[in-house]
Design a protein around this motif. Structure first.
Motif, PDB file in Angstrom:
ATOM      1  N   ASP A 143       0.828  -1.200   0.000  1.00 39.06           N
ATOM      2  CA  ASP A 143       0.000   0.000   0.000  1.00 39.06           C
ATOM      3  C   ASP A 143       0.863   1.252   0.000  1.00 39.06           C
ATOM      4  O   ASP A 143       0.500   2.270  -0.586  1.00 39.06           O
ATOM      5  CB  ASP A 143      -0.921  -0.008   1.224  1.00 39.06           C
ATOM      6  CG  ASP A 143      -1.981   1.068   1.155  1.00 39.06           C
ATOM      7  OD1 ASP A 143      -3.043   0.800   0.576  1.00 39.06           O
ATOM      8  OD2 ASP A 143      -1.736   2.171   1.676  1.00 39.06           O
ATOM      9  N   ASN A 181     -11.257   1.621   2.134  1.00 35.17           N
ATOM     10  CA  ASN A 181     -12.064   2.759   2.588  1.00 35.17           C
ATOM     11  C   ASN A 181     -13.507   2.329   2.833  1.00 35.17           C
ATOM     12  O   ASN A 181     -14.123   2.717   3.829  1.00 35.17           O
ATOM     13  CB  ASN A 181     -12.015   3.886   1.558  1.00 35.17           C
ATOM     14  CG  ASN A 181     -10.637   4.517   1.458  1.00 35.17           C
ATOM     15  OD1 ASN A 181      -9.887   4.548   2.432  1.00 35.17           O
ATOM     16  ND2 ASN A 181     -10.283   4.998   0.279  1.00 35.17           N
ATOM     17  N   TYR A 215      -2.087   1.472  10.354  1.00 32.56           N
ATOM     18  CA  TYR A 215      -1.791   2.089   9.057  1.00 32.56           C
ATOM     19  C   TYR A 215      -3.082   2.382   8.289  1.00 32.56           C
ATOM     20  O   TYR A 215      -3.244   3.461   7.704  1.00 32.56           O
ATOM     21  CB  TYR A 215      -0.886   1.154   8.248  1.00 32.56           C
ATOM     22  CG  TYR A 215      -0.461   1.712   6.910  1.00 32.56           C
ATOM     23  CD1 TYR A 215       0.667   2.517   6.793  1.00 32.56           C
ATOM     24  CD2 TYR A 215      -1.194   1.439   5.764  1.00 32.56           C
ATOM     25  CE1 TYR A 215       1.052   3.030   5.565  1.00 32.56           C
ATOM     26  CE2 TYR A 215      -0.819   1.949   4.532  1.00 32.56           C
ATOM     27  CZ  TYR A 215       0.306   2.741   4.437  1.00 32.56           C
ATOM     28  OH  TYR A 215       0.681   3.254   3.223  1.00 32.56           O
ATOM     29  N   LYS A 264      -4.710   5.841   6.998  1.00 29.48           N
ATOM     30  CA  LYS A 264      -5.032   6.023   5.582  1.00 29.48           C
ATOM     31  C   LYS A 264      -6.434   6.608   5.415  1.00 29.48           C
ATOM     32  O   LYS A 264      -6.656   7.517   4.605  1.00 29.48           O
ATOM     33  CB  LYS A 264      -4.928   4.677   4.859  1.00 29.48           C
ATOM     34  CG  LYS A 264      -5.214   4.752   3.366  1.00 29.48           C
ATOM     35  CD  LYS A 264      -5.099   3.383   2.723  1.00 29.48           C
ATOM     36  CE  LYS A 264      -5.447   3.452   1.240  1.00 29.48           C
ATOM     37  NZ  LYS A 264      -5.380   2.117   0.598  1.00 29.48           N
ATOM     38  N   TRP A 313      -6.348  10.233   6.549  1.00 28.18           N
ATOM     39  CA  TRP A 313      -5.702  11.080   5.547  1.00 28.18           C
ATOM     40  C   TRP A 313      -6.686  11.447   4.434  1.00 28.18           C
ATOM     41  O   TRP A 313      -6.748  12.594   3.994  1.00 28.18           O
ATOM     42  CB  TRP A 313      -4.495  10.335   4.970  1.00 28.18           C
ATOM     43  CG  TRP A 313      -3.611  11.173   4.098  1.00 28.18           C
ATOM     44  CD1 TRP A 313      -2.668  12.071   4.491  1.00 28.18           C
ATOM     45  CD2 TRP A 313      -3.594  11.191   2.663  1.00 28.18           C
ATOM     46  NE1 TRP A 313      -2.061  12.644   3.405  1.00 28.18           N
ATOM     47  CE2 TRP A 313      -2.613  12.124   2.258  1.00 28.18           C
ATOM     48  CE3 TRP A 313      -4.305  10.513   1.688  1.00 28.18           C
ATOM     49  CZ2 TRP A 313      -2.336  12.388   0.931  1.00 28.18           C
ATOM     50  CZ3 TRP A 313      -4.031  10.775   0.355  1.00 28.18           C
ATOM     51  CH2 TRP A 313      -3.054  11.702  -0.014  1.00 28.18           C
ATOM     52  N   ARG A 314      -7.492  10.479   4.012  1.00 22.96           N
ATOM     53  CA  ARG A 314      -8.502  10.766   2.992  1.00 22.96           C
ATOM     54  C   ARG A 314      -9.579  11.707   3.532  1.00 22.96           C
ATOM     55  O   ARG A 314     -10.029  12.632   2.846  1.00 22.96           O
ATOM     56  CB  ARG A 314      -9.136   9.458   2.531  1.00 22.96           C
ATOM     57  CG  ARG A 314     -10.117   9.622   1.379  1.00 22.96           C
ATOM     58  CD  ARG A 314     -11.146   8.541   1.388  1.00 22.96           C
ATOM     59  NE  ARG A 314     -11.890   8.556   2.638  1.00 22.96           N
ATOM     60  CZ  ARG A 314     -12.841   7.689   2.940  1.00 22.96           C
ATOM     61  NH1 ARG A 314     -13.137   6.731   2.102  1.00 22.96           N
ATOM     62  NH2 ARG A 314     -13.480   7.762   4.090  1.00 22.96           N
ATOM     63  N   ARG A 331       0.621  11.802   7.187  1.00 21.81           N
ATOM     64  CA  ARG A 331       1.528  11.108   6.259  1.00 21.81           C
ATOM     65  C   ARG A 331       2.804  10.672   6.974  1.00 21.81           C
ATOM     66  O   ARG A 331       3.310   9.562   6.750  1.00 21.81           O
ATOM     67  CB  ARG A 331       1.854  12.032   5.080  1.00 21.81           C
ATOM     68  CG  ARG A 331       2.842  11.460   4.086  1.00 21.81           C
ATOM     69  CD  ARG A 331       2.860  12.310   2.824  1.00 21.81           C
ATOM     70  NE  ARG A 331       3.132  13.710   3.112  1.00 21.81           N
ATOM     71  CZ  ARG A 331       4.361  14.230   3.219  1.00 21.81           C
ATOM     72  NH1 ARG A 331       5.417  13.442   3.076  1.00 21.81           N
ATOM     73  NH2 ARG A 331       4.528  15.512   3.460  1.00 21.81           N
ATOM     74  N   MET A 349       2.202   7.560   8.941  1.00 19.62           N
ATOM     75  CA  MET A 349       2.165   6.383   8.071  1.00 19.62           C
ATOM     76  C   MET A 349       3.583   5.948   7.703  1.00 19.62           C
ATOM     77  O   MET A 349       3.884   4.744   7.648  1.00 19.62           O
ATOM     78  CB  MET A 349       1.344   6.692   6.817  1.00 19.62           C
ATOM     79  CG  MET A 349      -0.134   6.961   7.104  1.00 19.62           C
ATOM     80  SD  MET A 349      -1.046   7.618   5.685  1.00 19.62           S
ATOM     81  CE  MET A 349      -1.085   6.186   4.631  1.00 19.62           C
TER      82      MET A 349
END
Length: 728
Positions: A98, A114, A304, A308, A311-312, A458, A461
């Protein structure tokens, strides 16, 4: 030792080294064939069974029994690591794939992470079919490469090698449901457990559900992700779209498809430490042991994926704020943030000092290493230094361009004559510096705060990816209880992000709240009105109750007067006012003593006109009726003649003879009672003006009716019945 498996891909070869933690391929032919075939690499010819003369034989010439092993699994999953564990995919591999993006992917990439995180329900269906396991029994000779240092053993060889494969098929489906009403989640889960149950006999589910089509009962967004390996075209022509019903049907039939069209599904792994030749070989270094790293890698994967998704969401929030669709509100700066920041800062300072010492040690070792210049032969037979040619790179340049993973390089002459070979020591690669911890301050509720949050997200991650590399290099990291602040917990990071409020939803909520307030006010007004009406009604009710009590008191007084009058009346004539039968109705009078009926021989004015008592017959001579002749008395009239029972001549014993006359004679009726005080169906007929006289049947034989004033008996008792009723 349990069987070690790794998902198969086309790059795998027999004898190839493999890292079971990162699930990455290593050097080819790390293990070769033995038993007279030493040095020969293994191929599929040594592995796959071959048909010969109608029987299946293996590479060693023995018979091979092939059977099918099928496992159906259906379960709810809450974390992505549960899915990767079920698919036998390393959390480390999933994170690395990923992180690199592009073409990097793992077996668990068939579903949208997601969608998984957004859904209220995630249901995993898995069918694993194993037709046979193929292995090469002669693949037991460990073949190391020269000049591999201890530190590079795991990177070059891994911790195991591919010793065989499994053939069969694998079907995976993930059902993700995002409900409109989360309160129905329990019912939907129970419905899925019932409808998608793969047991042979199922008698109940976890919730009471309707056994109709599950798909039509789910109010929300349903995403179905499917992948399969082996079995060929597993969907029938009738299946045009994936539904819960078609998923179950395909999953149940999948083993039959795999039987006809199997594929390689997994590689069988064997630890180097299981080989005798590994201990016999003079090799520097030992493989790392990753048995305790699996749980930690799953935790890293979940963290993680949480980052993610955040972050979106941060990106989406920034776009909505820029478009004026949402507003931001800062989170509270609680004291726990400061305490955690101090601990993380202290840990970072310690790790930074350790890193500086490690850098100094490596630089010192690199400085002490000699860098000899390789000798190069010229055409005239003389040797020159390679650095003498200005067109060739210097030794230091050659070192800098060499791969960082190797520690020794071989430099050869480019001329036709052989030249001495010199081994050049490569400087050790410097480790990466630790990344600073998060400041643990709530982000500002604006675009700049969101940009900082996205950058820090970020970085977190990246920290997790580095932690995966650290575990791969040293599995003991996963068991280190002091390794606490390598990255910030996603739950804590979520507490730092500003709250995003959708303005359109907020306006709708405000309108709904205003409407609810208005409804509440109207209800309050209606309640007050009802309360006032209730008070008024209670007041009116009180007045009515007072009037009722007054009326009841008046009624009581009147009833008392009536009772007094009745008592006085009963003293005058206790039998007034009661008749044993309906007035003006044809009846007959029968004596209790001799069972005869009163009879007047009228016979249409042609009879003897005698009055007495005769046997009961249905004749008009015995038909009488009771008439009211005032408030105190009745008269008995013969219907056919129209005459009345009345008195005639007196008797010497004080009685009086009874006969028929033209004028009514007043009588009263007394209801006789039994021992319990209940009416017994008998009456006495008394003279209204002389109560002591009663109608008496004179003797059983004479059958004459007289008026009798003396002691009373059965001769004074009568039954009054309907005329046509002859029973007694």
């Amino acid at each position: 030792m349990s069987l070690l498996l790794a998902p198969y891909n086309d790059a795998m070869r027999l004898g190839m080294g493999f890292n079971s933690f990162t699930q990455q391929l290593c050097i080819n032919d790390a293990v070769r064939l033995a038993d007279g075939k030493k040095g020969e690499p293994a191929t599929d010819q040594h592995l796959r069974p071959q048909y010969r003369h109608g029987q299946m034989v293996g590479a060693d010439g023995g018979n091979v029994d092939v059977s099918q092993d099928v496992v159906w699994t259906a379960k709810f999953v809450d974390r992505i690591s549960e899915v990767t564990d079920s698919l036998n995919v390393s959390g480390s591999l999933q994170i690395k794939c990923d992180a690199i993006g592009g073409g990097g992917k793992a077996s668990a990439s068939f579903f949208d992470t997601n969608k998984f995180k957004e859904s209220d329900i995630n249901y995993l269906i898995q069918v694993r079919v194993t037709n046979q396991r193929l292995s090469a029994p002669d693949l037991i000779h460990f073949d190391p490469v020269a000049h591999v240092p201890n530190s590079e053993f795991t990177r070059v060889y891994g911790d195991s090698f591919i010793s065989g494969f499994t053939e069969g098929g694998e079907f995976n489906a993930l059902i993700s449901i995002k409900l409109k009403d989360r309160s129905s989640a329990k019912a939907i889960k129970g419905q899925l457990e019932v409808d998608m149950n793969f047991k042979a006999a199922s008698v109940s589910g976890s919730a009471a559900v309707d056994k109709s089509n599950s798909s039509s009962n789910i109010d929300g967004e349903t995403t179905i992700s499917v992948s399969w390996k082996g079995g060929g075209d597993i969907k029938d022509a009738e299946v045009s779209d994936w539904t819960l019903a078609s998923l179950k049907a395909v999953a149940m039939e999948f083993p039959e498809h795999v039987m006809a069209c199997p594929m390689r599904t997994n590689a069988i792994l064997t630890k180097y430490t299981a080989l005798k030749s590994f201990y016999e070989t003079s090799v520097r270094g030992t493989p790392l042991q990753y048995e305790n790293a699996g749980v930690y890698s799953s935790a890293l994967l979940d963290a993680y994926m949480d980052y993610k998704v955040m972050w979106r969401d941060i990106q989406q929030a920034g776009w909505e704020v820029k478009q004026g669709q949402s507003m931001l509100t800062a989170k509270a700066d609680i004291p726990q943030f400061a305490d955690l920041a101090l601990e993380a800062k202290a840990d970072y300072t310690t790790r930074l000092k350790q890193h500086q010492r490690r850098i100094e040690e490596i630089q010192a070792r690199n400085a002490t290493k000699a860098l000899p210049t390789p000798a190069v032969s010229t055409e005239e037979g003389t040797t020159e230094s390679a650095s003498a040619d200005p067109t060739q790179p210097a030794a230091s340049d050659a070192l800098s361009s060499a791969p960082a993973a190797t520690t020794r390089a071989v430099v050869k002459s480019s001329t036709t004559s052989p030249a001495p070979v010199a081994f050049v020591s490569i400087p050790e690669e410097l480790p990466e510096a630790p990344m600073p911890p998060n400041n643990l301050k709530p982000y500002k509720p604006d675009i700049f705060g969101l940009d900082a949050a996205r950058r820090d997200c970020r970085f977190e991650m990246i920290k997790i990816v580095r932690e995966v590399d650290a575990v791969a290099n040293d599995p003991k990291v996963a068991c280190d209880p002091t390794r606490l602040y390598q990255y910030l917990s996603p739950a804590v990071f979520q507490m730092l992000l500003p709250t995003v409020t959708n303005l359109s939803k907020q306006k709708a909520a405000e309108l709904a709240a205003e409407e609810a307030k208005k409804v509440e006010e109207d209800q309050a007004k209606e309640k007050d009105k009802l309360k006032n009406d209730l008070v008024s009604s209670q007041r009116d009710l009180g007045k009515l109750q007072d009037k009722q009590r007054e009326l009841e008191r008046t009624k009581g007084e009147l009833e008392g007067k009536v009772r007094d009058l009745e008592a006085a009346k009963s003293k005058l004539n206790p039998h007034n006012g009661w008749a044993p039968f309906a007035l003006n109705t044809p009846i007959r009078f029968r004596s209790i003593a001799n069972r005869t009926s009163l009879d007047f021989d009228w016979s249409d004015n042609r009879g003897s006109k005698n009055f007495g008592q005769y046997d009961a017959v249905e004749h008009n001579n015995q038909k009488f009726e009771i008439l009211s002749i005032g408030p105190k008395a009745f008269a008995i009239r013969h219907i056919a003649s129209g005459r009345y029972i009345t008195t005639q001549n007196s008797r010497p014993d004080g009685g009086v003879y009874m006969g028929m006359g033209d004028f009514p004679f007043p009588v009263t009726f007394q209801c006789l009672l039994d021992e319990r005080g209940n009416a017994n169906g008998k009456v006495m007929i008394r003279f209204a003006e002389q109560d002591e006289y009663t109608f008496n049947s004179e003797g059983i034989q004479c059958r004459k009716l007289i008026g009798w004033m003396h002691a009373k008996g059965a001769n004074d008792e009568w039954q009054v019945k309907a005329f046509n009723d002859l029973s007694m």
